[in-house]
Design a protein around this motif. Sequence first.
Motif, mmCIF file in Angstrom:
data_model
loop_
_atom_site.group_PDB
_atom_site.id
_atom_site.type_symbol
_atom_site.label_atom_id
_atom_site.label_comp_id
_atom_site.label_asym_id
_atom_site.label_seq_id
_atom_site.Cartn_x
_atom_site.Cartn_y
_atom_site.Cartn_z
ATOM 1 N N SER A 246 22.143 -2.553 -14.761
ATOM 2 C CA SER A 246 21.553 -1.783 -15.846
ATOM 3 C C SER A 246 22.038 -2.363 -17.169
ATOM 4 O O SER A 246 23.204 -2.740 -17.286
ATOM 5 N N GLY A 312 25.879 -4.406 -20.156
ATOM 6 C CA GLY A 312 25.394 -3.546 -19.085
ATOM 7 C C GLY A 312 26.440 -3.272 -18.023
ATOM 8 O O GLY A 312 27.649 -3.450 -18.255
ATOM 9 N N THR A 313 25.964 -2.864 -16.854
ATOM 10 C CA THR A 313 26.842 -2.467 -15.761
ATOM 11 C C THR A 313 26.331 -3.058 -14.452
ATOM 12 O O THR A 313 25.136 -3.342 -14.319
ATOM 13 N N LEU A 314 27.227 -3.230 -13.503
ATOM 14 C CA LEU A 314 26.814 -3.829 -12.235
ATOM 15 C C LEU A 314 26.183 -2.828 -11.285
ATOM 16 O O LEU A 314 25.651 -3.229 -10.244
ATOM 17 N N THR A 315 26.199 -1.548 -11.632
ATOM 18 C CA THR A 315 25.422 -0.595 -10.856
ATOM 19 C C THR A 315 24.985 0.579 -11.721
ATOM 20 O O THR A 315 25.800 1.311 -12.265
ATOM 21 N N GLY A 316 23.658 0.716 -11.846
ATOM 22 C CA GLY A 316 23.100 1.802 -12.654
ATOM 23 C C GLY A 316 23.035 3.108 -11.901
ATOM 24 O O GLY A 316 23.259 4.177 -12.471
ATOM 25 N N ILE A 320 29.192 1.834 -5.915
ATOM 26 C CA ILE A 320 30.022 0.693 -5.534
ATOM 27 C C ILE A 320 30.065 0.512 -4.015
ATOM 28 O O ILE A 320 29.838 -0.584 -3.508
ATOM 29 N N LEU A 328 34.335 -4.470 -9.030
ATOM 30 C CA LEU A 328 34.630 -3.245 -9.790
ATOM 31 C C LEU A 328 35.648 -3.494 -10.899
ATOM 32 O O LEU A 328 35.457 -3.065 -12.042
ATOM 33 N N GLU A 331 34.379 -5.097 -14.116
ATOM 34 C CA GLU A 331 33.747 -4.233 -15.112
ATOM 35 C C GLU A 331 34.747 -3.272 -15.746
ATOM 36 O O GLU A 331 34.746 -3.068 -16.961
#
Lengths: 361, 361
Positions: A246, A312-316, A320, A328, A331
Motif C-alpha cells: 500500500s 508505503g507499507t508491505l501489507t495494506g 504479516i 517486518l 518496516e
Amino acid sequence: MDRILEVRPDDLLAVVEPGILNADLNDALAAEGVWWAPDPASRSISTVGGNIATGAGGLLCAKYGVVRDAVLALDVVLADGRMLHLGHRSVKGVTGLDLTSLFIGSEGVLGVVVGATLKLRRLVPGTVHTIAATFPDVRAAAAASSAVTAAGLQPSIMELMDATCLAAARRLLGLDPGTDDALLTIQTDGAASAAEADAIAEVLRTAGGAVEVSGDPDEGERLLALRRAMHPAMESLGTTLIEDVSVPRSRLAEMFDEIARVEREHGVTIPTVAHAGDGNLHPNFIFDGPEVPAPIWDAADDLFRAALRLGGTLTGEHGIGVLKRRWLADELGQDQWDLQRQIKAVFDPHGILNPGKVFAP
Amino acid sequence: MDRILEVRPDDLLAVVEPGILNADLNDALAAEGVWWAPDPASRSISTVGGNIATGAGGLLCAKYGVVRDAVLALDVVLADGRMLHLGHRSVKGVTGLDLTSLFIGSEGVLGVVVGATLKLRRLVPGTVHTIAATFPDVRAAAAASSAVTAAGLQPSIMELMDATCLAAARRLLGLDPGTDDALLTIQTDGAASAAEADAIAEVLRTAGGAVEVSGDPDEGERLLALRRAMHPAMESLGTTLIEDVSVPRSRLAEMFDEIARVEREHGVTIPTVAHAGDGNLHPNFIFDGPEVPAPIWDAADDLFRAALRLGGTLTGEHGIGVLKRRWLADELGQDQWDLQRQIKAVFDPHGILNPGKVFAP
C-alpha cells in the motif's frame, strides 16, 4: 442467526460472536436498515473474528474505513485463560490505554477474540452508479484515479486493473484480449450517486479515458464483469502469490513504474490490481508448481522495498502471518520490532498463542 | 506556519509538530481546501499533540469521528530517548501491532509525541443550517435527540442543555430565565444541509419541540448564543467541576434521570450539557471555593457508577489524568488495569513519564 447476540439500530451497534461470517452478518443486518462496512473480498467465507484479527480492509475502505474504524469493544481471552472486556458501547471513551485498537490486526498473538461490539452504519437509499474507463496504459489509469481523489470526489469503489490482468480477464470471458490498456472500475453510492458519477466521468475523460457510465443494475454488472473475473483469470495464468503493498494515493503511478521495473529486472510476470481509492495494490506473482520459488521471493523483496521507499507499507490489509515475518523489522525498525515483541510477552509470557506468527523466532 | 511540515491535499494528510494549536492548524489547512476534524471546545488554546495525548473529542464527533479516527502515523520519543516512527502514510497498513492507536489517548505515560501525520478531510461547500428546539423537560429533549439519530439523520452538531444550564445562560444574556425547559441546538452541513435540517425539524416537532430553523449565518449565531454562553454561565453559578461521562445514545434520557437522582440524593446542583449526537454528557458540579469538597466527589462517584451501569464510560473525551485514577479499575476491571500497567512498564520501565498520571501509585 444465533451468533448475533444483539442489534441496536438506534445505537448503531451489534454484539456478535466472532465465528459469524461477514456476509451472513450483513444479510441479517440489512433487515434492520444497517450494515457493517468492512468488506474483504473473502467476505462470504471469512469470519468477523478473522476480519478483526487481521485488521481487514476491502474495496470500500476509502469511503467507509477499515476494521479499525468499525469496532467499539472486544471480549478477549488471554493466554492464561483470563477473560477481559475491552472498549465501550458508547461512541466516545478514553479510559486508559486503547487495548481494543491494539487487538485489531494483532493476528492472534495477544489473545483470542470471543466477542465483538461492532460499530454499524445506516444503509442509505440511492442508486449505485458504475463507471468503466479504459486508458492507454496503467500509468495513465493510475494518474486518473489520483485525479479523482484530488478533485474531492469520493467513489465507494475504485478498482484498477493493469494490462496483464485485463487481457487475462478478457480471455476468460471470451473477449479480445486487447492491447496494453488498463481499466478503472468505479462505483458511486448514496443520494448524490448520479451527480458524483457524472463528475467522476468528466475527470476520467479529461485524463484521457474512454468512459462508460450506467445507473442500471444489469448494465452495472456488465461493466463489473472484468473486475469480477480477476481472480479466476489469475488462476488461468499459473500459481499465484497475491501480494498486498500500500502506498500514499499520489504515489500509485510510481508504484506501477516500480512493478514494471521489478518485472523487467527479475524476469517475472506480476499482473496487478489496485484498490486505487486508498492506494492498496495487489501484485500477483505468477509461477509454476505448488511452492513459491526463490526468485519470486527475490522479486517480492525488491517490490516490498520499493513500496517502503514510496512511503508505503508491505501489507495494506493481509497482515504479516508467516510469509512476511522476515520483512517486518525492515518496516518497523529494530527498536519498534523489539518493543512489539515485549508487548506480546506481557499478554502471552510463554508464547503459546499463534507461535511463530508475525514475529519470527 | 513553521510547525506544519507538509500538507498533501491529494493524499489527504498533513505532517505537523505537536505544538501547533488545533485552530491555527485548521486556519492554515482551509487555504488548501482541507481540515482536521477533531474539534475539542479548547481548540483555540489546545495543541494537536495534546489532542492526540488525550484522544480528544469535541462537538462534531458523531459525524466526523474522534482523534483516533484522524491520525495515520506518529513520531514518538521513548523514556530512554529512542525515537520511533509508528504507523503509515498510506490509508491502509497492518504491519504488526497498532502502536499508533495505543499512543492515542495514552496521556503521556508511554512516550512523548514529537511528530504526527494527520488524516485530513476535504472541506465540502454548503450552507450550514442551525436548529434550536425547546422541550418541556430534559427527558423529552434527550428522547428527541435519540429520535433524530434513530431516524437515520446525521447532524454535524447536536447539543443538549438542561433546565439549569439554560436558565443560567438566559440570565447571562439578560433574558427571562424561563421554566424547566431544555434546549437542543443542532447544525447540519454539506450539500444536503437544508433538506437534512427540515427533516430533523420535523422529527423534533413530532417529539413535542418548539422549533426554529435558519440557513442565515447571523440568525444561526442568534440560535447558537445560548449554547455559546454555557461555560461563562456555569462560572456565574460558582466553582465548576466539569465531568465527562458517555453512554450509548439510546440511554441518554435514562442518564439524565440518574443525574436528577444524584442531585436529589446528594443535595448538589449538576447542570448538564450533552453532545447528544454521540451520548457524551458534561455534568457540571457546582460548589463554593477553590477545592472540590468531599461531598461533591461522593456525588460524582454515584454518577460515574450510574454511567457504567448504563453501558457507558466514566470519561468520553477528557481522560483519566489525576482526578479519575481511583475509578479507572472500576471500569477496566482489575485484570485489565494490571495489564495496562505492565504495558506502560514495557515503554517506561523506570516510570519517569508523567508519574502518577492515569495509574494511581
